[in-house]
Design an enzyme around this catalytic site. Structure first.
Site, PDB file in Angstrom:
ATOM      1  N   GLU A 348       0.795  -1.241   0.000  1.00 18.64           N
ATOM      2  CA  GLU A 348       0.000   0.000   0.000  1.00 18.64           C
ATOM      3  C   GLU A 348       0.826   1.288   0.000  1.00 18.64           C
ATOM      4  OE1 GLU A 348      -2.613  -0.306   3.364  1.00 18.64           O
ATOM      5  OE2 GLU A 348      -3.710  -1.981   2.514  1.00 18.64           O
ATOM      6  N   GLU A 471      -6.137 -10.889  -0.881  1.00 22.12           N
ATOM      7  CA  GLU A 471      -7.004 -10.619   0.282  1.00 22.12           C
ATOM      8  C   GLU A 471      -8.468 -10.526  -0.139  1.00 22.12           C
ATOM      9  OE1 GLU A 471      -5.532  -7.175   2.430  1.00 22.12           O
ATOM     10  OE2 GLU A 471      -3.452  -7.759   2.110  1.00 22.12           O
TER      11      GLU A 471
HETATM   12  C1  XIL Z   1      -6.468  -5.941   8.359  1.00 23.89           C
HETATM   13  C2  XIL Z   1      -6.768  -7.037   9.375  1.00 23.89           C
HETATM   14  O1  XIL Z   1      -7.602  -8.002   8.773  1.00 23.89           O
HETATM   15  C3  XIL Z   1      -7.434  -6.420  10.588  1.00 23.89           C
HETATM   16  O2  XIL Z   1      -7.609  -7.398  11.599  1.00 23.89           O
HETATM   17  C4  XIL Z   1      -6.597  -5.284  11.136  1.00 23.89           C
HETATM   18  O3  XIL Z   1      -7.289  -4.628  12.181  1.00 23.89           O
HETATM   19  C5  XIL Z   1      -6.289  -4.275  10.042  1.00 23.89           C
HETATM   20  O4  XIL Z   1      -5.686  -4.935   8.961  1.00 23.89           O
HETATM   21  N1  XIL Z   1      -5.024  -4.544   3.702  1.00 23.89           N
HETATM   22  C6  XIL Z   1      -4.036  -5.334   4.213  1.00 23.89           C
HETATM   23  C7  XIL Z   1      -4.315  -6.152   5.410  1.00 23.89           C
HETATM   24  O5  XIL Z   1      -2.952  -5.445   3.617  1.00 23.89           O
HETATM   25  O6  XIL Z   1      -3.176  -6.322   6.194  1.00 23.89           O
HETATM   26  C8  XIL Z   1      -5.435  -5.581   6.242  1.00 23.89           C
HETATM   27  O7  XIL Z   1      -5.728  -6.483   7.295  1.00 23.89           O
HETATM   28  C9  XIL Z   1      -6.628  -5.318   5.366  1.00 23.89           C
HETATM   29  C10 XIL Z   1      -6.308  -4.329   4.295  1.00 23.89           C
END
Ligand code: XIL
Length: 635
Positions: A348, A471
């Site tokens: 990101e 994800e």
């Molecule tokens: C999220 C987790 O799922 C949550 O539990 C935490 O509070 C915040 O992060 N992009 C990413 C992930 O790369 O690491 C994130 O995961 C979601 C968005």
């Protein structure tokens, strides 16, 4: 349970106890709204027999005395009395790990009352593998002068946790407890008569999921992982910088050596999850090394101190190198047999418009600022991150740039430009498309549209790099109706078809969670299984028209590697002979290198392929090892 499993609410993980800042419980603590009636009662204590021995105070500095009392009661005429409390944190505690099983979900209910008007809190504590004690509050605001209830509070713990307690604290008033009941969560069978996702797509790409250690205590959740998602595991939070970097150890190393460029790391948060992956031979995606979020500000500050000055770019480069080096070295030393096959090196780093993030501390206004940009002035930290990752990552670990909104033009164009540059230098292997999508009320309203997503896949696949969907989740509106789930299913299908059409460029598709209630966006039900572990319409939509293929892709078979450790050695031949001679001991009932597995049978079947394991296979492996034959399978 039959479809009416109580809704799980994430417990608030808040205030401090014992003067130590509370940290999120590394393990599952959540409160259920209604009783799960079919659970097995493990302890039911009404103290009528005068026995209060299952409760203690909280250690040597706690002045609480535990006795039986007939001054107050809910059932019968007696209750437990905790008197002589001289600090807020003093209180009656019930130890779990010497009475209950790890990796099992329990519900705790109890009645509590102060002698006068009282504010109490029901809390949880444990000591982790590093000897640190962690605390969290399960139920707060128990205030009043009458009996108050805690009902069906869900707790569980791992085998790495010791000194696991629940306790009442708050104020210094005497506390009475009655009707303390521990129930084991009822066991639920998952649907076994539907195809496993990983099997349906076995010839196409790995299917995986993200989970946190709390999932390990839910047997049905783990059954879903095993059946559908065991192609790849990502730690939901436990391998992020804030879980890995250890501030006290960093400072101690600095004090001892005078060198403040060698960050100290540890993997205690991820340990239960990594142990699981090791024991079940599941490949792991590393998420993530360099990110603006879930990364402590002190990592970028002089003396690793919270309020230090920002360090120079030169110093941060050294810290970055040593951190990445330590990350990989520690991980592979702890888990030499895990296949760490992919790593999100940078996560990101670009805004939707294709610019670097604003500089700043993580929390300075919102959480979008980047301390990396603060120290480097721009996104010039990306390339060295990949250089160091390339240098120190274990063999076979592919390196990815990972992002969300990866289909928005500004961001997509800059990612492509960046990836081309890194590719020329041999530093990057792939793009991670997070794919946090939103189905909304109709396919027309969904964002991104299927065609927009498809276009992004087209563009990324032209890069000549690998793509992973890292994800995936697709939100519905809140409180979704059946119609919303139908839209979600149609949209999942559209997206999945786009993915499938690009399967030659895609090596893994990872869902961000398992069941809706465990999702980070739980209120918008974004996953393929519901809170009752049932496959949703979205699950059926993505397998529609597809069957489990009969054989795994020959390219993925490693002939001769009967023990599936990635190598062909004499012990593969030995294991085959052992498995034939003594199947009870070496047969398909374990998953380490000393047992044959389903995959091991395929790998080991190298002579007369197709006839299963025979002594001829063991012999062929030996012939191969002494160069009597050039390759396996034996022609
Ligand atoms: C999220 C987790 O799922 C949550 O539990 C935490 O509070 C915040 O992060 N992009 C990413 C992930 O790369 O690491 C994130 O995961 C979601 C968005």
């Amino acid at each position: 349970m039959k479809g009416q499993k109580s809704k799980r609410l994430l417990a608030a993980l808040m205030s401090a106890s014992m003067g130590i800042a509370a940290v999120p419980a590394a393990f599952s603590v959540s409160a259920a709204e209604t009783a799960d009636s079919e659970g097995k009662v493990v302890f039911s204590l009404d103290f009528e027999d005068g026995d209060v021995s299952m409760f203690t105070n909280r250690g040597e500095n706690d002045t609480t005395e535990i006795s039986v009392s007939d001054e107050a009661s809910v059932s019968g005429s007696k209750s437990l009395l905790a008197s002589g409390r001289s600090k807020d944190w003093n209180g009656p505690a019930f130890r779990l790990d010497d009475k209950l099983e790890p990796f099992t979900e329990y519900y705790i209910s109890a009645k509590v009352k102060g002698r006068y008007y009282t504010g109490a809190t029901f809390s949880f504590q444990y000591t982790n593998a590093d000897g640190e004690t962690k605390y969290s509050n399960l139920v707060q605001n128990l205030s009043g002068s009458d009996w108050m209830s805690v009902e069906n509070v869900k707790v569980s713990f791992t085998d790495e946790m010791t000194g696991v307690y629940v306790y009442f604290e708050g104020g210094q008033d005497d506390l009475f407890i009655d009707d303390f009941v521990v129930t084991e969560a009822p066991s639920v069978e998952i649907e076994q008569d539907i195809p496993g996702l990983k099997d349906v797509f076995a010839n196409d790409f790995k299917i995986g999921t993200a989970f946190t250690p709390s999932g390990l205590s839910s047997k049905p959740t783990m059954a879903l992982v095993e059946k559908h998602f065991s192609g790849s595991i990502t730690a939901g939070n436990e391998m992020k910088p804030d879980a890995v970097l250890n501030q006290a150890a960093c400072q101690a190393y600095f004090e001892e050596t005078g060198d403040d460029t060698v960050p100290q790391v540890g993997f205690s948060a991820a340990k239960p999850l990594l142990n699981y992956c090791r024991d079940n031979n599941i490949p792991v995606r590393i998420h993530t090394l360099v990110w603006h979020s879930q990364t402590p500000d002190w990592f970028f500050k002089e003396g690793y101190s919270n309020d230090g000055e920002w360090v120079s770019k030169e110093k941060m480069l050294k810290r970055m190198e040593n951190y990445i080096k330590a990350y990989f070295e520690t991980l592979t030393e702890l888990y030499p047999t895990i296949d760490f096959y992919a790593c999100d090196v940078v996560n990101e780093a670009w805004t939707d418009q294709g610019t670097p993030r604003q500089p700043g501390e993580q929390g300075s206004s919102g959480s979008e600022q980047s301390a990396w940009v603060q120290v480097f002035g721009d996104n010039s930290f990306i390339e060295p991150a990949f250089e160091f990752a390339r240098e120190y990552a274990p063999k076979g670990c592919k390196l990815y740039y990972n992002d969300y909104n990866e289909y928005m033009d500004g961001k997509m164009n800059v990612i492509i430009e960046m990836a081309n540059g890194l590719k020329e230098k041999g530093l990057i292997d792939g793009i991670g498309m997070q794919s946090h999508l939103d189905a909304r009320q109709s396919l027309d309203a969904a964002f991104p549209s299927v065609s927009m997503y498809n276009k992004a896949l087209d563009k990324y696949s032209k890069l000549g790099l690998d793509i992973q969907i890292t994800e995936l989740d697709v939100t519905t509106p809140e409180n979704p109706t059946e119609a919303d789930f139908k839209v979600q299913a149609d949209y999942y299908k559209g997206i999945w078809d786009a993915i499938y059409a690009h399967k030659d460029s895609i090596s893994a598709v990872v869902l961000w969670g398992i069941t809706d209630d465990g999702s980070w966006r739980a209120n918008k039900s974004p996953l393929l299984f519901d809170a009752d572990y049932k496959a949703k319409p979205a699950y059926y939509s993505i397998i529609e028209g597809r069957e489990v293929p009969p054989i795994v892709d020959p390219g993925k078979i490693k002939y001769g590697d009967a023990n599936c450790n990635g190598e062909v050695r004499l012990n593969d031949a030995v294991l085959i002979m052992q498995a034939i001679g003594n199947p009870d001991v070496y047969g398909v009932n374990g998953s380490d290198e000393t047992h044959i597995t389903e995959k091991g049978i395929i790998n080991g079947d190298v002579a007369n392929t197709g006839d299963g394991l025979t002594n001829a296979d063991a012999l062929a492996i030996q012939e191969y090892l002494i160069n009597l034959i050039d390759s396996l399978p034996k022609k």
